[in-house]
Motif scaffolding. Sequence first.
Motif, mmCIF file in Angstrom:
data_model
loop_
_atom_site.group_PDB
_atom_site.id
_atom_site.type_symbol
_atom_site.label_atom_id
_atom_site.label_comp_id
_atom_site.label_asym_id
_atom_site.label_seq_id
_atom_site.Cartn_x
_atom_site.Cartn_y
_atom_site.Cartn_z
ATOM 1 N N GLY A 1 4.046 2.500 -13.497
ATOM 2 C CA GLY A 1 6.336 2.806 -13.955
ATOM 3 C C GLY A 1 6.053 0.990 -14.125
ATOM 4 O O GLY A 1 5.484 0.179 -13.652
ATOM 5 N N LYS A 2 7.142 0.949 -15.137
ATOM 6 C CA LYS A 2 7.638 -0.123 -15.263
ATOM 7 C C LYS A 2 8.988 -0.926 -15.733
ATOM 8 O O LYS A 2 9.949 0.086 -16.081
ATOM 9 N N GLY A 3 9.411 -2.006 -14.860
ATOM 10 C CA GLY A 3 11.098 -1.755 -15.147
ATOM 11 C C GLY A 3 11.681 -2.645 -16.059
ATOM 12 O O GLY A 3 10.892 -2.899 -17.426
ATOM 13 N N PRO A 4 12.316 -2.172 -16.934
ATOM 14 C CA PRO A 4 13.040 -3.326 -17.848
ATOM 15 C C PRO A 4 12.926 -4.504 -17.978
ATOM 16 O O PRO A 4 12.783 -5.361 -18.853
ATOM 17 N N ASP A 5 12.475 -5.761 -17.417
ATOM 18 C CA ASP A 5 13.350 -6.479 -16.316
ATOM 19 C C ASP A 5 11.534 -7.277 -17.065
ATOM 20 O O ASP A 5 10.459 -8.362 -16.631
ATOM 21 N N ASP A 6 10.146 -5.770 -16.619
ATOM 22 C CA ASP A 6 9.299 -6.209 -15.688
ATOM 23 C C ASP A 6 8.271 -6.267 -16.986
ATOM 24 O O ASP A 6 8.226 -5.662 -17.731
ATOM 25 N N SER A 7 7.253 -7.136 -17.007
ATOM 26 C CA SER A 7 6.195 -7.572 -18.444
ATOM 27 C C SER A 7 4.563 -7.003 -17.742
ATOM 28 O O SER A 7 4.050 -6.563 -18.569
ATOM 29 N N ASP A 8 4.727 -7.044 -16.109
ATOM 30 C CA ASP A 8 3.619 -6.107 -16.267
ATOM 31 C C ASP A 8 3.886 -4.318 -15.769
ATOM 32 O O ASP A 8 4.696 -4.589 -15.279
ATOM 33 N N TYR A 9 2.758 -3.624 -15.386
ATOM 34 C CA TYR A 9 2.952 -1.869 -14.932
ATOM 35 C C TYR A 9 3.037 -1.777 -13.384
ATOM 36 O O TYR A 9 2.146 -3.417 -12.920
ATOM 37 N N THR A 10 3.404 -1.795 -12.832
ATOM 38 C CA THR A 10 3.089 -0.982 -11.176
ATOM 39 C C THR A 10 2.608 0.465 -11.143
ATOM 40 O O THR A 10 3.088 1.025 -11.693
ATOM 41 N N TYR A 11 0.740 -0.139 -10.197
ATOM 42 C CA TYR A 11 0.138 1.293 -10.330
ATOM 43 C C TYR A 11 0.415 2.190 -9.116
ATOM 44 O O TYR A 11 0.376 1.294 -8.226
ATOM 45 N N ILE A 12 0.814 3.395 -9.820
ATOM 46 C CA ILE A 12 0.139 4.122 -7.943
ATOM 47 C C ILE A 12 -1.043 5.269 -8.181
ATOM 48 O O ILE A 12 -1.286 5.153 -8.875
ATOM 49 N N LYS A 13 -1.997 5.740 -6.839
ATOM 50 C CA LYS A 13 -3.426 6.567 -7.797
ATOM 51 C C LYS A 13 -2.195 7.498 -6.045
ATOM 52 O O LYS A 13 -2.364 7.552 -5.368
ATOM 53 N N VAL A 14 -2.753 9.009 -6.540
ATOM 54 C CA VAL A 14 -2.358 10.230 -5.817
ATOM 55 C C VAL A 14 -3.183 10.442 -6.400
ATOM 56 O O VAL A 14 -3.597 11.270 -6.931
ATOM 57 N N TYR A 15 -3.484 11.049 -5.105
ATOM 58 C CA TYR A 15 -4.760 12.882 -4.897
ATOM 59 C C TYR A 15 -3.669 13.962 -4.262
ATOM 60 O O TYR A 15 -3.445 14.156 -3.916
ATOM 61 N N VAL A 16 -4.026 15.260 -5.187
ATOM 62 C CA VAL A 16 -3.614 15.834 -4.439
ATOM 63 C C VAL A 16 -4.855 17.164 -4.133
ATOM 64 O O VAL A 16 -5.961 17.112 -4.208
ATOM 65 N N LYS A 17 -4.334 17.108 -2.383
ATOM 66 C CA LYS A 17 -5.317 17.541 -1.303
ATOM 67 C C LYS A 17 -5.862 18.903 -1.463
ATOM 68 O O LYS A 17 -6.607 19.840 -1.410
ATOM 69 N N ASP A 18 -4.010 19.810 -1.527
ATOM 70 C CA ASP A 18 -4.627 20.948 -1.944
ATOM 71 C C ASP A 18 -2.894 21.219 -1.741
ATOM 72 O O ASP A 18 -1.843 20.857 -2.056
ATOM 73 N N PHE A 19 -2.465 23.091 -2.465
ATOM 74 C CA PHE A 19 -1.430 23.673 -2.707
ATOM 75 C C PHE A 19 -0.704 23.898 -1.186
ATOM 76 O O PHE A 19 -1.406 24.185 -0.194
ATOM 77 N N ILE A 20 0.856 23.742 -1.330
ATOM 78 C CA ILE A 20 1.660 24.802 -0.122
ATOM 79 C C ILE A 20 2.430 25.518 -0.489
ATOM 80 O O ILE A 20 2.332 25.322 -1.723
#
Length: 169
Positions: free
Chosen positions: A129-148
């Motif tokens: 994701g990137k805000g309007p004034d940001d030149s670089d992205y912020t990253y997150i890694k997501v892992y889905v363990k299982d459904f609920i």
Amino acid sequence: MKTIQKRWLSLFLLAAVTFLFPACEGNNPDEDLVGVVTLKMKSGSNEGNRFDIGGATSIHVPCNGTLRLIINNANNFKIIWDGNGIEGYASGDIVDMGKKTLSKINALPSAGWTQETAVLPKHGYIVRGKGPDDSDYTYIKVYVKDFITNTYGGIIGAEVQYCEWNPEQ
């Protein structure tokens, strides 16, 4: 006769040790990652189904809103802009990395980025994701363990793990 029984017993014990001990090897590498947050996200439009991209350091533009990752009613991850009625001030994408745990996601893909993708157990994702004034992205890694699931077996959300990530490190 006892000699034969002793040989069979020793072969049986050797076979048992061979098959049982490899199952005890090491810990889950993702449990050893620093900064991993585990949460249960519900599908739908309530507050229990979302988190800000970037976790505690979300992509937040003062007075304008925040980029969020949600699970919608179709059980898809979706990037939304919660901009207090203001549109177009930030951007975000997600990519499904396949059956990869957090520790196995090490590089950014060059294709496959989208605003919405299916939530699949045992799959890893990269969210940027990137805000309007940001030149670089912020990253997150997501892992889905299982459904609920509910008591009838219907999917009502997913248990996920996520962490902030700098792909250049």
